[in-house]
Structures are given as C-alpha cells and as structure tokens.
Design a protein around this motif. Structure first.
Motif, mmCIF file in Angstrom:
data_model
loop_
_atom_site.group_PDB
_atom_site.id
_atom_site.type_symbol
_atom_site.label_atom_id
_atom_site.label_comp_id
_atom_site.label_asym_id
_atom_site.label_seq_id
_atom_site.Cartn_x
_atom_site.Cartn_y
_atom_site.Cartn_z
ATOM 1 N N LEU B 289 0.838 -1.189 0.000
ATOM 2 C CA LEU B 289 0.000 0.000 0.000
ATOM 3 C C LEU B 289 0.876 1.244 0.000
ATOM 4 C CD1 LEU B 289 -2.527 1.917 0.844
ATOM 5 C CD2 LEU B 289 -1.181 1.998 2.913
ATOM 6 N N GLY B 290 1.853 1.254 0.899
ATOM 7 C CA GLY B 290 2.575 2.476 1.228
ATOM 8 C C GLY B 290 3.168 3.164 0.026
ATOM 9 N N HIS B 291 3.720 2.384 -0.910
ATOM 10 C CA HIS B 291 4.277 3.105 -2.047
ATOM 11 C C HIS B 291 3.226 3.660 -2.992
ATOM 12 C CE1 HIS B 291 7.473 4.985 -4.032
ATOM 13 N NE2 HIS B 291 6.779 4.780 -5.111
ATOM 14 N N PRO B 292 2.241 2.844 -3.423
ATOM 15 C CA PRO B 292 1.168 3.460 -4.215
ATOM 16 C C PRO B 292 0.551 4.671 -3.507
ATOM 17 C CG PRO B 292 0.969 1.091 -4.343
ATOM 18 C CD PRO B 292 2.066 1.369 -3.368
ATOM 19 N N GLU B 293 0.527 4.622 -2.187
ATOM 20 C CA GLU B 293 -0.039 5.739 -1.432
ATOM 21 C C GLU B 293 0.629 7.073 -1.785
ATOM 22 O OE1 GLU B 293 -2.540 6.259 0.520
ATOM 23 O OE2 GLU B 293 -1.940 8.232 1.228
ATOM 24 N N VAL B 294 1.940 7.061 -2.002
ATOM 25 C CA VAL B 294 2.569 8.350 -2.302
ATOM 26 C C VAL B 294 2.105 8.865 -3.670
ATOM 27 C CG1 VAL B 294 4.584 7.667 -0.953
ATOM 28 C CG2 VAL B 294 4.727 7.634 -3.431
ATOM 29 N N TYR B 295 1.714 7.954 -4.559
ATOM 30 C CA TYR B 295 1.157 8.424 -5.839
ATOM 31 C C TYR B 295 -0.304 8.795 -5.705
ATOM 32 C CZ TYR B 295 5.589 7.197 -7.672
ATOM 33 O OH TYR B 295 6.930 7.169 -7.876
ATOM 34 N N ILE B 296 -1.001 8.157 -4.727
ATOM 35 C CA ILE B 296 -2.368 8.579 -4.426
ATOM 36 C C ILE B 296 -2.335 10.032 -3.970
ATOM 37 C CG2 ILE B 296 -4.275 8.265 -2.797
ATOM 38 C CD1 ILE B 296 -3.618 5.270 -2.807
ATOM 39 N N VAL B 297 -1.283 10.386 -3.251
ATOM 40 C CA VAL B 297 -1.127 11.739 -2.754
ATOM 41 C C VAL B 297 -0.753 12.695 -3.888
ATOM 42 C CG1 VAL B 297 0.457 13.128 -1.368
ATOM 43 C CG2 VAL B 297 -0.577 11.099 -0.393
ATOM 44 N N LEU B 298 0.117 12.230 -4.762
ATOM 45 C CA LEU B 298 0.690 13.142 -5.752
ATOM 46 C C LEU B 298 -0.165 13.317 -7.002
ATOM 47 C CD1 LEU B 298 3.178 14.876 -6.219
ATOM 48 C CD2 LEU B 298 4.139 12.989 -7.497
ATOM 49 N N MET B 299 -0.763 12.210 -7.491
ATOM 50 C CA MET B 299 -1.412 12.302 -8.812
ATOM 51 C C MET B 299 -2.547 13.331 -8.889
ATOM 52 S SD MET B 299 -1.110 8.798 -10.873
ATOM 53 C CE MET B 299 -2.264 7.820 -9.978
ATOM 54 N N PRO B 300 -3.437 13.413 -7.889
ATOM 55 C CA PRO B 300 -4.466 14.451 -8.005
ATOM 56 C C PRO B 300 -3.846 15.837 -8.087
ATOM 57 C CG PRO B 300 -4.974 12.973 -6.202
ATOM 58 C CD PRO B 300 -3.596 12.630 -6.656
ATOM 59 N N ALA B 301 -2.751 16.042 -7.328
ATOM 60 C CA ALA B 301 -2.078 17.345 -7.373
ATOM 61 C C ALA B 301 -1.555 17.614 -8.776
ATOM 62 C CB ALA B 301 -0.946 17.387 -6.355
ATOM 63 N N LEU B 302 -1.004 16.582 -9.426
ATOM 64 C CA LEU B 302 -0.515 16.755 -10.801
ATOM 65 C C LEU B 302 -1.670 17.100 -11.736
ATOM 66 C CD1 LEU B 302 1.967 13.752 -11.071
ATOM 67 C CD2 LEU B 302 2.549 16.151 -10.803
ATOM 68 N N GLY B 303 -2.802 16.448 -11.527
ATOM 69 C CA GLY B 303 -3.966 16.714 -12.380
ATOM 70 C C GLY B 303 -4.455 18.142 -12.243
ATOM 71 N N LEU B 304 -4.591 18.605 -11.006
ATOM 72 C CA LEU B 304 -5.068 19.970 -10.785
ATOM 73 C C LEU B 304 -4.108 20.955 -11.424
ATOM 74 C CD1 LEU B 304 -5.960 19.694 -6.983
ATOM 75 C CD2 LEU B 304 -7.544 19.651 -8.892
ATOM 76 N N THR B 305 -2.812 20.679 -11.252
ATOM 77 C CA THR B 305 -1.799 21.581 -11.777
ATOM 78 C C THR B 305 -1.858 21.650 -13.296
ATOM 79 O OG1 THR B 305 -0.476 20.818 -9.964
ATOM 80 C CG2 THR B 305 0.641 22.081 -11.614
ATOM 81 N N SER B 306 -2.061 20.506 -13.953
ATOM 82 C CA SER B 306 -2.136 20.511 -15.414
ATOM 83 C C SER B 306 -3.208 21.479 -15.887
ATOM 84 C CB SER B 306 -2.499 19.120 -15.937
ATOM 85 O OG SER B 306 -1.644 18.165 -15.406
ATOM 86 N N GLU B 307 -4.349 21.398 -15.232
ATOM 87 C CA GLU B 307 -5.475 22.235 -15.629
ATOM 88 C C GLU B 307 -5.155 23.714 -15.407
ATOM 89 O OE1 GLU B 307 -8.126 21.006 -16.976
ATOM 90 O OE2 GLU B 307 -9.203 22.915 -17.045
#
Lengths: 193, 627
Positions: B289-307
C-alpha cells in the motif's frame, strides 16, 4: 421527453450501481490476494512453516453446500427475470438456507481443526492463516445473507418489477462471487497442503 | 418510449425543476450533494492540516533547543512535557501522528476527497455521483476516523508512536513503548474507518467517471484533472485492501497472541511466547500500500496543476496524450516498486536490483510530466494568479524532490541514506510540499466554484511566497544532514557528538518552519473571510474551457438548471489561431468556430470536412484538410 430523460437517468444510475458492485468485488478480492501472498511469503520462510496438516473433511461438505446455493440463486434470478415472484422466493429461500448451512459447516470445520491441534494462536502462522481466510470469508457470507434476506423480504407483487429484478441481479452477482471466492480459498489451501 | 414501467427517478433528485425540502441538517450536515461533500472534505482536511502542522512545530522546537525549558508547553501538554520539555516517547508520538495525518487525512482524503467530489460531476457533466448516499457515508466515515485519531491525544498512554509506518514489533507490543498501548489501538481503528471511507469514495469516483459522462465527453476529451483522480481512485482501491490485510494480522498479533509478525522477543527480561513470525512480512504488506499511497497523494495534485497551468498560460497543455499515458505509467509502476523501502532488510541483492530498476523507470513518466509542464509554460501568455504560482511551485518541488529519489532508489546508495534526514528531505519536497502546493493551487483556482466568491489575491501572494521559500528553507538543509548520516526520528541532537554540529542548522530550520507556519495563517484568514466577505465571483473568472464554469454561480442540486450541456471538443483549446477569444469552451461546437478549426479536429469526419471546405472557399481561406 421529460419522461424519457428520467428513464435514461434512472437506467444510467442502475448501470453505475452495478458497475460499483463489480469494483467492490475487485477490492474485496484484493484483500484475499494480499493474504494469499502473505501466506506464500511466510510459508517460504522456513522448513517448519507451511500448513503441515490435512484440511478438515467438513470443507468438502461446505463447498458442496455453497455450490448448490449458487445454483439455487441462479434459478431464483431466472425466476425474477420472468417476473415469477413466488418461484423466486422459493429458490431464494433455499439459497438462504444453504447459505446458513455453509456458515454452520465452516464453524464446525474450525472446531475440527482445533480438535486436531491446529490452533489459531500458533507459532506456525501458516496454520493461523487458515482461520484468517475462513473468518474473513465468513464475514462476507454474513453480509451476503443479509443481502439475500433483503431481496427475499422486499420481493412482493406490489413493488415495481424492475427494482426487484435489479436487486436480484446485484444479489446474484455478489452471491456467486462469494462462491467463487470460497473455491479460490479452498483450492489455494489444498495446493499448499 | 420504453414499455417497461420504470419507477420515477425522483428519489435520486436528478431534476432541477423538482422541489427539494432542505433543512439545515440535510443541506450542511448529512448532505448528499457532491459539492457540499467536497467542501466538507476540504474544511475537515484544512483543520487536520493545521493540527498536524502544529504538531510539527512542537517537535521542531524540541529539535532546535533540546536543552531548553519552555514552561508554556507544560501548561497544555501536562506530563508529556514535564518541566517544559517534551518527553522522548511523546516526541515519537508527535512525529507519528504528524505523518499519519498529513499523508492520509490531509493529502489523501483532503485532496482526493475534495477535488474528486467537486470536479468529477462538474467537469464530466453529471448531476451527481453514481451513489450520493455512499458518498455521504464516505465523508462521515472519514470524519469519524479523524475524531478517533485525535481522541488518542486524550488517553493516558498517549497517541501511537511507532512511526506512520507502524512497523511491528514496536507497534505490536504495549510493553515496548507507551504509545503502542491504547493509542495504537485507536490508530488502527481510525485507519480501518479511513480505509472504508476511501473505498466507498473510490468506488463512486470510478463508477461515475466510467458511466455518467455527458454526451460527447469521450475519455479522450476528459480534462487531466479527471484522468488524475480517476487513476488515483484505481490505485487506492487496489492498494488500500492490502493495508487492511496487514492491519488485521497486526490486530491479531496485538490482541489475540498470534505470531504473524512476532518472533524471538525478550523485552524487559521477559521472554515472549511468540515464535516464527516475520516482521518483514508486515513491511511487504505495508509498502504494497505504502508506495502506491505516495502516488495517491501526488497524482491528483498533478492533475489539478495541469489544468491550472494550461488555463493560466493560455495555451493548450503540451502533450495531452503523453500526460495521460504517463499517469497510466505511474499507476502501473507504482505497484511494483515497494521493495525500494526495504533494501536494508536483508533483501536478496538480485531482488533489490529488480526493485531498483522498476523504481528508476518511474523517473521516465515523471520526467515526461515535468517537461510537459515546462513546455506548456514556454512562451505562454502567463497569468500569475495565486493558483498559478502554486502550480509552478509544485513543478519546482517535483523536480527538486524528484531528483533525490533517483539517489534513494539506488539500492547501493540506500545503505548510507536509509532512515536519514536525506529521506525526510526527499519525501517532504516531492510528495509533501509538491502535493500541498497542488492542493492549494486547486483551492485558489476552484474557490469561486465552491463558494461563489473570490479569495484575496494579495494575501494569496503573501501565502505563496512564505510557503514556497519557507518549505525550501526547512527541507533543503536536511539533505546535508542526511548525507552526514544523521538519522531521522532521533529525539535529541545533543546525545551524539557527531550530530551536535547540526544543532545550529536545526535552529535555522525551526525558525523557517515557524515563519512558514505563520504564512499559513494568511491562508486560513483568507479562506474563511472570503466565504462571507470575498468579492463576488463571475461565472467563469479564469476564462476556462471546462464544463464546471458553465454552471451557475449559485449552487443548485443537479448542477445545471436545464439540460446537461453536450461536449464537442477537448478541454484545452486556448489561444487557438483564427479565433477571436483566447479560449473556446468545450460546449462550443465546431460549426461556431469555422475560422479556427484545424484538420485534426474533424477526426476523419468527411461530411464535416466538406462543410469546412465550402466555408473556406466562401471566405477565401487556405486550409489543408487532408494530411
């Protein structure tokens, strides 16, 4: 026009709910997949690890009962599709009874395990894993029986057929999943026996 | 017309013309409206963030002045800070709960929960989520998880203190450390509630994205925000159950006496009966879990930033497809890199090599995203709104924190760097600061959509610069401490001669943290003040293309007053040559933009090309339609 848009919205929401159920099944499966891989990693850890015991024969009977219940569930769902409420309730009732039987047989299976000296609190955690698998599956069965009872009591001639049929469809998917999940667990444990 | 009798859809409240009787309770507390639930997630997340930030200031004070008394601490911490000094075990509790709250409650629930709920229906053109009721449950489970987690500060033995990764045996044995008693039990209970909340939310997000898009909104016309939260939900659903499995076994070990994780332990002169368990097994399950978790944290931030970057550069996002494929790449790769957290557990060096290679491969999609951000900014007509500054801040942190990931992902270098401040610096920049910047960027950008008012720009700029500079001043020096071998989670730097020379740096870092923390007060004030007194927002304040800006400023149940709009184009038609405005919303059909259509817009539609060709002939425009 408005009526049609409403219908479309309603059908879309049904489709989405059914899809959600499938996603939930994936989530649930991941839980068991994690324990399976935990079991494999643990059992490979040393000579003294691994099941080191024969599984109780009661598991064979419980497997038969859940397989039969799946068949009955299928018949109940088929009855709901043609709108035969009486037949649907009959088969659903038998499914619930078989589900209850399965629940009881699992309980006697772990009693048998304990009599054979295979305890949950165990320095060979491979054996503890049997209990973890069975208990977690039992928790799902418990939820499944509630779902079936809900479908049983809400099925009456007064209620809209499409709702009944949809409820039955979801219950059937869930119940078959529990069946397949048990077979997966059983075969997995047999292979590691 | 369908011939089957279909019950009225009214119980789902899809129709705007339907009358809703809303009480305070159904509107603000047990709301099933996705916009309200988003706000509930956001405000709860902000409160938790301030709580966790306050904890970090407390332990920073201990790190900077280990020999000094602060009587004020004893006033409100009591026996945990006897004589004005934080006790060692309470220091570990502070570190543990700071990490837990920030990772799970702020950057997972606060970030995904807010923006998935807000944007999925609004940007895809849906009346609400697939199951609004489950959505409400998801929030309330999250809220209960927060309450249980914070309640552990009110038990005699204190909150959990085995680190946010709760490795056994430390977390399994109450004799080992006070925090592993009731505090740990509460931690585990809180996490189970939290995971239930995430699963319910995640199922809803995926189901809504795949089933409830409006007409014309094909997957390849979805804004990158939606791609990001959609893939995040998938990662969450596949990895959180694994944490449940790990936690259940830990609960058995703690409370029932099994030996999944425990073996050969002598504690306080007493020999424990547990034999044969494997603490490494826990680490495998946890980090799956723990490693995917850091992408759970990061990916939405990347998405918002793209927009936000595309909108405020007034340019189409560079490499839309590459952005999506790199998100997918990160999603897949995130599941096969967990071993890089365990290089020093005695892992087979060959296996370590495999994990090293998969880890380094993740740098590829990450770099693709970084370069695409920079290429989008390149020669853009940049509008430096506060949201845009935070988006650029994310790119900066993502680069500076990501680079050190390449060091840490190397199994040989990790022998030196493991569990040092280098790791702390790395993940606070790449996932902490970057994600929080993404979240704040989202808050500033979509605030008008959430509350119908604008946040104050000047306070926003103040907030940005204090956060941005502050974060670098706090985390950058930690790299050097780490390279010198200073371990993380140590209570006092005065106990070890080689660490003493870093005390002055600690004082500097603590002051930087306090000042950056004060900067957040500017945000807190701005956020709550603007809810009631901010400037009224217009419908589309950022001149953006996506669907949420076609809804009225005043919220209504069902989002659009009439029919749901149809989508005709992708969301990034900014500054399209030949068009009078520098943006074309997704709802504008190509027939209304004859002067700016490009060959690939028609996707091979011969009839549309024919119409365009005739229009071109009429207006004397030269245009290559076949390619």
């Amino acid at each position: 026009m408005v009526q049609r848009a409403d219908n479309n919205n309603y059908l879309t929401s049904l489709k989405a709910k059914k899809f959600s159920l499938y996603v939930f099944l994936v989530v649930s499966f991941m839980l068991f997949a994690a324990w399976s891989s935990g079991f494999i990693v643990y059992s490979a850890g040393g000579e003294d690890k691994g099941l080191k015991t024969l599984l109780p024969t009661t598991f064979i009977y419980s497997t038969v009962s859940i397989l039969l219940s799946s068949v009955c569930m299928h018949l109940a769902y088929a009855a709901s599709k043609v709108g035969n409420i009486a037949k649907q309730r009959l088969w659903l009732g038998i499914t619930i009874l078989l589900g209850g039987l399965f629940f009881f047989l699992q309980y006697s299976a772990w009693m048998e395990l304990a009599r054979n000296g295979v305890m949950f609190i165990n320095n060979n955690a491979s054996q503890s894993f049997i209990y973890v698998f069975v208990w977690a599956h039992q928790a799902h069965i418990f939820a499944g029986i509630i779902v079936l009872l809900n479908a049983f009591f809400k099925a009456s001639n007064g209620n809209p057929l499409i709702k009944n049929r949809f409820r039955m469809e979801l219950a059937t998917i869930f119940w078959h999943f529990l069946d397949i999940l048990w077979i997966y667990i059983y075969v997995f444990l047999l292979l590691n026996q | 017309m369908s011939s089957i009798a279909i019950p009225h859809a009214g119980d789902h409240g899809h129709d705007a013309h339907e009358h809703h009787h809303e009480t305070f309770l159904t509107k603000y507390i047990f709301s099933q409206d996705h916009k309200m639930i988003a706000k509930q997630f956001l405000i709860t997340g902000i409160i938790m963030a301030f709580f966790a930030m306050f904890l970090s200031i407390l332990f920073r004070i201990q790190l900077a002045w280990p020999e000094k008394d602060f009587p004020i601490l004893e006033v409100f911490l009591g026996k945990w800070a006897e004589g004005g000094r934080i006790r060692p075990d309470f220091f570990l509790s502070l570190v543990t709960i700071h990490g837990t709250i920030m990772v799970f409650f702020v950057l997972t629930a606060g970030l995904s929960g807010t923006f998935s709920n807000l944007l999925i229906p609004l940007q895809l053109g849906a009346r609400d989520m697939a199951s609004p009721f489950m959505n409400m449950l998801s929030y309330w489970l999250f809220f209960s998880a927060c309450v249980v987690m914070i309640s552990s500060f009110f038990v005699e033995s204190g909150p959990a203190s085995a680190g946010w990764t709760i490795y056994p045996p430390l977390s399994a044995l109450p004799q080992a450390i006070p925090g592993s008693g009731t505090g740990m039990t509460l931690w585990l209970a809180s996490m189970v509630l939290f995971i239930a909340s995430q699963v319910m939310g995640g199922i809803n997000y995926i189901s809504t994205v795949l089933n409830m898009r409006t007409k014309g909104m094909s997957l390849w016309r979805m804004p990158l925000t939606i791609w990001a939260v959609f893939l995040t939900a998938i990662v969450g659903l596949l990895s959180f159950p694994v944490l449940v499995s790990a936690v259940v076994l830990l609960i058995f070990d703690r409370s029932m006496g099994t030996s999944f994780y425990l073996s050969d332990i002598i504690i306080g002169g007493q020999i424990l009966p547990n034999e044969g368990g494997s603490p490494i097994l826990f680490q495998h399950l946890f980090w799956f879990l723990g490693h995917p978790e850091v992408y759970i944290v990061l990916m939405p931030a990347l998405g918002l930033t793209s927009e936000v970057i595309a909108t405020n550069s007034r340019k189409p996002i560079f490499g839309y497809h590459a952005m999506v494929y790199s998100l997918i790449g990160i999603t897949v790769l995130s599941f096969i890199v967990w071993g890089h957290h365990m290089f020093v557990t005695g892992m087979n060096p060959f296996l370590g090599g495999v994990f090293m290679i998969t880890t380094l491969i993740i740098a590829v999609p990450s770099a693709v995203k970084t370069f695409n951000y920079l290429a989008t900014l390149w020669r853009g007509n940049i509008k430096f709104t506060p949201a845009m500054l935070f988006a650029i801040g994310l790119v900066s942190f993502f680069i500076s924190g990501g680079l050190t990931g390449i060091f840490l992902g190397n199994s040989a270098l990790d022998i030196n760097l493991h569990d040092t401040y280098f790791v702390v610096a790395h993940f606070h920049l790449v996932m902490g600061s970057a994600s929080i910047c993404g979240m704040l960027c989202g808050v500033y950008h979509w605030y008008p959509k959430m509350f119908g008012r604008m946040m104050n720009d000047k306070l926003g700029y103040l907030h940005f610069w204090m956060t941005f500079i502050g974060a670098y001043l706090v985390f950058f020096p930690m790299h050097f401490m780490g390279i010198d071998g200073v371990p993380r989670r140590y209570y006092s730097f005065t106990n070890f001669p080689f660490m003493q020379e870093w005390l002055t740096v600690n004082v500097f870092v603590t002051w930087a943290a306090i000042i950056a923390g004060l900067g957040q007060v500017a945000f807190l004030f701005n956020f709550f003040y603007s809810i009631w007194f901010g400037k009224k927002a217009t419908q589309n304040p950022w001149k953006s293309n996506t669907l949420e800006w076609t809804t009225p400023v005043e919220h209504l149940h069902g989002n659009w007053p009439g029919e749901i709009p149809t989508v005709y184009r992708w969301p990034y038609d900014y500054s399209k040559p030949g068009h009078e405005d520098d943006f074309i919303p997704q709802t504008v059909p190509f027939s209304e933009t004859m002067s700016s259509n490009l060959p690939h817009d028609f996707e091979g539609d011969a009839v549309a090309e024919q119409i365009q060709r005739e229009w071109d002939k009429e207006h004397g425009v030269e245009r290559e339609l076949h390619h």
